[in-house]
Enzyme design. Structure first.
Site, mmCIF file in Angstrom:
data_model
loop_
_atom_site.group_PDB
_atom_site.id
_atom_site.type_symbol
_atom_site.label_atom_id
_atom_site.label_comp_id
_atom_site.label_asym_id
_atom_site.label_seq_id
_atom_site.Cartn_x
_atom_site.Cartn_y
_atom_site.Cartn_z
ATOM 1 N N GLU A 148 9.776 -1.708 13.878
ATOM 2 C CA GLU A 148 11.221 -1.210 14.849
ATOM 3 C C GLU A 148 11.803 -2.094 14.185
ATOM 4 O OE1 GLU A 148 13.755 2.363 16.348
ATOM 5 O OE2 GLU A 148 12.124 2.149 16.965
ATOM 6 N N ASP B 144 8.532 0.766 19.790
ATOM 7 C CA ASP B 144 9.143 2.687 18.928
ATOM 8 C C ASP B 144 7.748 3.325 20.623
ATOM 9 O OD1 ASP B 144 8.043 3.351 15.933
ATOM 10 O OD2 ASP B 144 9.502 4.627 17.252
ATOM 11 N N LYS C 195 11.147 -4.863 19.383
ATOM 12 C CA LYS C 195 11.758 -3.273 19.277
ATOM 13 C C LYS C 195 11.117 -2.399 19.911
ATOM 14 C CE LYS C 195 15.928 -0.033 18.578
ATOM 15 N NZ LYS C 195 14.479 0.998 18.925
ATOM 16 N N LYS D 255 0.642 0.006 -14.136
ATOM 17 C CA LYS D 255 -0.256 1.021 -14.718
ATOM 18 C C LYS D 255 -2.044 0.889 -13.872
ATOM 19 C CE LYS D 255 -1.288 -0.086 -18.480
ATOM 20 N NZ LYS D 255 -1.811 0.626 -19.654
ATOM 21 N N ASP E 234 -9.166 -7.965 -14.916
ATOM 22 C CA ASP E 234 -9.308 -8.733 -15.735
ATOM 23 C C ASP E 234 -9.114 -10.127 -15.040
ATOM 24 O OD1 ASP E 234 -7.346 -10.934 -16.861
ATOM 25 O OD2 ASP E 234 -5.293 -9.498 -17.043
ATOM 26 N N SER F 292 0.432 -2.198 -8.958
ATOM 27 C CA SER F 292 0.761 -3.574 -10.247
ATOM 28 C C SER F 292 2.552 -3.364 -10.540
ATOM 29 C CB SER F 292 -0.161 -3.572 -11.071
ATOM 30 O OG SER F 292 0.087 -2.399 -11.673
#
Length: 840
Positions: free
Chosen positions: A384, A248, A246, A704, A756, A701
């Site tokens: 779309e 756009d 479809k 934070k 980490d 994430s």
């Protein structure tokens, strides 16, 4: 020709007591010779191209895979003959075996040689046609020299035909990366050259098939297009339907007669003067009298249609790069084809448009894949939606249930009846006041939209609104509930808007502006209500058989989200999320009393009675209970019913649990670190990884920080990957100690970011993309592009209340993830890191 000792080299390289590859076997078929292309993750990713000849599979290793661009000559190194039974092999060749690594069947089908294949093969110039799921048309294999080398180099080249495509437009190995092993062998044949109508202009010849339905006719001066009906779910009889993208853009009809080309919108407006470049391109085709039906678009840098860019092209008279995707042919060469079935019209159309080498005119391809997978893929790419068309449908100049549209999110046109003042530093307008007409012609207020604009669109739309200023409220409602002062306009402009849902009061929620439609009349704008085709399930509703216990239990009191809201979210997001879950061991975070109560982190469940979730083989995790996998969307619902909020996945898949296929770096900020510092730090990590030759991807994430993910080949064990990720983090922390720390714990990261790397150890997990987080606000981990990081305002920018705004983007920021897997050896050398051993 066959070797004097059949398969001697093939058998000599393999220990069939260890490898699952077939030793011999397979039925030859000289009348319909098979071909297969296997995608092979050995020491380096490559594609094994095999053609059946003389009872065996002649084989070539193609490092970069095939290209549809005739200008790209792909190196193909000839290897030993394989047995025909190898055509069905898909699986893993064990370590220490020849060709160790994973193998999938990337394409399969049959091939037709041009001329004598034996002589052509011996001469080193083998021409053929391919009939596969992915590859079609004419190809040639050319040996680079005549020396009898053990592994002579050849070139695999696509010849120019209707299936050829420029590599800048389409790269098939990236666009279609997955296996076709489950599909039946294709039965289709290539489109013959020439026009079927031209070959038989007799109305009486029903023996020729559809041509008896093609009526002789003059070319109409005006023509109304067929329109698709919005539906809530795909039809159950999928084999009777074909699906296209479809686009756009704007619907466009091209009328061709003599040397005149005129372009019309769906409302009959003549846009030939606005699209002079497209008019010239169509003239170059030198077609007989015809009407072409299609859509015009502007593509962004990722090759995705961009509606605002299309609107901007018209606003600034920069239309030379507008592309015309053609999908139908209702009139051609003195014949009315509207009574001809769709499939036959498109067969003829493909022979016509396939001759064009102009980048502005393209054939709109249909895709042979399950309709649910197509829609999910379209949403992941940021499209779309898809258009479904009944293969036997005739062409009718009205809205029809034989053409349907399935959208990734709710989206339609609205009439602009006014606007509010901007707030803060914003210029132009604050938001647009939207409306839709009812059957009696009265305009009703439908809510407002204040997002999706940029500086240019704000300025352009304000100029247009100033010219339509009116003292009168055009809506039937006298009170709209807007806090800012409303400025009324004559209801003439039409806006394209996506949104999350309709409220009971008839207002749209979470609306996003996409552009002003110059091709549609305001009076034609009504509220689109999706039809339900007979037998189709409502995709926006939970299955009737799914029972929810305690649906009204509040999960997060801060935003009053209930358990039912969470389950409905996972039902909505399942097509996007399964890409990140399937095949990976998963750990579940349960919150039976909501986020204010205790949590339970589960890697194992003694007895799994949840549909869509299964236990993995216990040998994958020796000495422990079996791991879990969410292998079907139903598993998300079953888990959410058991009060699961978060889904965490391993860095490895079940097919090779001992070797990770990605490295993950979790940027975890300590106290006092501003969001802008987190964003800047992510860019620094990305730049350092780039210096090591590593491509990385990023996602929020939902909490934070940010997650940076590096896709890798499965060559090293957990310890080596973890140690290398630690070495990367230590280098960054040593170079920028004021910003990064390599030590965990709150005291070590005050004012700093702990990167980490511990998530790269065996059994460690990271929250999956699209997972809810069990924190106030229920943030969501969302894949993003590096280029949009600066506009992200927080890791929990998207949450369970506003995620609708992001569905159109979907997984498209990570569309290159699978094809970006990379080795670590050279990166380790750059950093001076030495693993104990490769498999460790």
């Amino acid at each position: 020709m066959a070797s004097k000792v059949p398969l001697k080299t093939y058998k000599g390289k393999r220990d069939f007591k260890v490898t699952p590859e077939p030793r011999t076997g397979g039925m030859a078929n000289e009348s319909k010779r098979s071909f297969v292309i296997q995608k092979h993750w050995a020491s380096r990713l490559h594609y094994d191209f095999r053609l059946e000849l003389d009872g065996y599979m002649k084989s070539w290793a193609v490092p970069k895979g095939p290209s549809l661009d005739p200008g790209e000559k792909r190196m193909a190194i000839q290897v030993e003959d394989h047995p025909i039974s190898y055509n069905t092999f898909e699986g893993k060749i064990p370590a220490m075996q020849y060709g160790a690594g994973e193998v999938i069947i990337w394409d399969k089908g049959y091939w037709i040689p041009v001329g004598d294949p034996y002589l052509a093969y011996e001469d080193g110039h083998l021409k053929f046609e391919l009939h596969g799921h992915k590859l079609e048309g004419k190809w040639v294999l050319v040996r680079m020299n005549t020396k009898r080398e053990k592994q002579p180099p050849w070139l695999l080249i696509k010849e120019k035909d209707e299936f050829a495509r420029s590599h800048t437009e389409y790269r098939i190995v990236e666009a279609l990366p997955d296996s076709v092993a489950e599909k039946k062998l294709p039965e289709k044949t290539l489109v013959a050259k020439g026009s079927p109508v031209e070959k038989n202009t007799s109305r009486k010849s029903s023996k020729e098939g559809w041509r008896a339905d093609a009526k002789k006719s003059g070319l109409p001066t005006q023509f109304k297009p067929q329109l698709a009906t919005l539906v809530a779910a795909p039809p159950p009889d999928s084999a009777e339907w074909q699906y296209e993208i479809k686009f756009d853009g704007y619907r466009l009809m091209a009328r061709i007669e003599a040397n005149t080309v005129r372009l019309f919108t769906r409302n009959g407006n003549d846009w030939s003067g606005k699209l002079s470049a497209l008019v010239a391109a169509i003239k170059k085709l030198r077609l007989p009298p015809a009407w072409l039906d299609g859509e015009i678009v502007v593509l962004n840098d990722s090759g995705i249609p961009d509606f605002q860019a299309l609107q901007g092209a018209f606003d600034h008279a920069l239309t030379e790069n507008i592309i015309f995707y053609v999908f139908d042919l209702p009139f051609y060469n003195g014949f009315d084809l509207t009574a001809v079935p769709l499939g036959e019209r498109r067969t003829l159309l493909k022979t016509i448009i396939g001759k064009s080498d102009d980048a502005l005119i393209r054939f709109s391809n249909a895709f042979d894949a399950p309709q649910g997978d197509l829609l999910a893929s379209a949403c992941r790419l940021g499209l779309e939606g898809v258009i479904g068309k009944k293969k036997t449908s005739l062409y009718v100049s009205r809205r029809s249930h034989d053409w349907i549209k399935l959208k990734c999110t709710q989206r339609q046109e609205f009439v602009i009846g006014g606007y509010t003042d901007p707030q803060g530093k914003r210029l132009g307008i604050g938001s647009l006041l939207l409306g839709v007409y009812d059957e009696s012609g009265k305009l009703h207020y439908a809510g407002n939209v204040g997002t999706g604009f940029n500086r240019t669109s704000l300025e352009d739309i304000k100029k247009k609104l100033d010219g339509l200023a009116s003292p009168q409220n055009p809506f039937m409602e006298t009170k709209l509930g807007t806090r800012q002062k409303a400025h009324w306009v004559v209801p003439r402009l039409v806006a394209e808007v996506s949104f999350g849902e309709w409220t009971r009061a008839g207002r749209v929620r979470h609306a996003v502006f996409h552009g002003v439609r110059a091709d549609k009349k305001a009076k034609s704008v009504f509220r689109e209500k999706p039809a339900h085709l007979q037998g189709a399930q409502k995709t926006n509703e939970l299955p009737k058989t799914f029972k929810v216990s305690h649906p009204d239990r509040v999960v997060d009191t801060s935003i009053k989200v209930t358990k039912l809201d969470v389950i409905q979210y996972y039902f909505l997001i399942a097509p996007l999320m399964m890409e990140h879950l399937k095949g990976r061991p998963v750990s579940l975070v349960r919150a039976p009393e909501g986020i204010a109560g205790p949590f339970f982190f589960q890697k194992h469940i003694d007895k799994v009675n949840m549909p869509g979730i299964k236990q993995l083989a216990s040998e994958l995790n020796p000495g422990h209970a079996p791991l879990l996998e969410v292998y079907r969307p139903a598993g998300l619902l079953a888990a959410a019913q058991m009060n699961v909020l978060e889904f965490h996945t391993w860095n490895a898949t079940k097919t090779n649990i001992l070797k990770p296929d990605r490295m993950t770096f979790d940027l975890d900020p300590g106290a006092g670190v501003a969001w802008t510092e987190i964003r800047d730090s992510a860019q620094l990590v990305r730049e350092f990884l780039s210096q090591l030759g590593l491509v990385s991807f990023i996602k929020t994430s939902g909490g934070k920080g940010l997650h940076i993910v590096v896709p890798i080949h499965r060559l090293y064990g957990w310890e080596a990957v973890k140690d290398f990720s630690q070495a990367i983090v230590k280098h960054l922390a040593g170079t920028l100690p004021q910003r990064f720390t390599a030590k965990s714990g709150p005291r070590n990261r005050v004012g700093k970011i702990f990167i980490d790397y511990l998530r790269n150890g065996f059994g460690a997990t990271t929250v999956a993309a699209w997972s809810v987080r069990s924190r106030p606000g229920l943030g969501i981990s969302v894949p993003i592009q590096w280029s949009e990081l600066d506009s992200v305002t927080g890791s929990a920018q998207w949450n369970i209340s506003n995620i609708q705004d992001r569905l159109e983007v979907g997984n498209s920021p990570w569309k290159d993830y699978r094809s970006s897997a990379q080795g670590l050896s050279s990166s380790m050398k750059i950093l001076g890191f030495r693993p104990l051993k490769k498999g460790s």
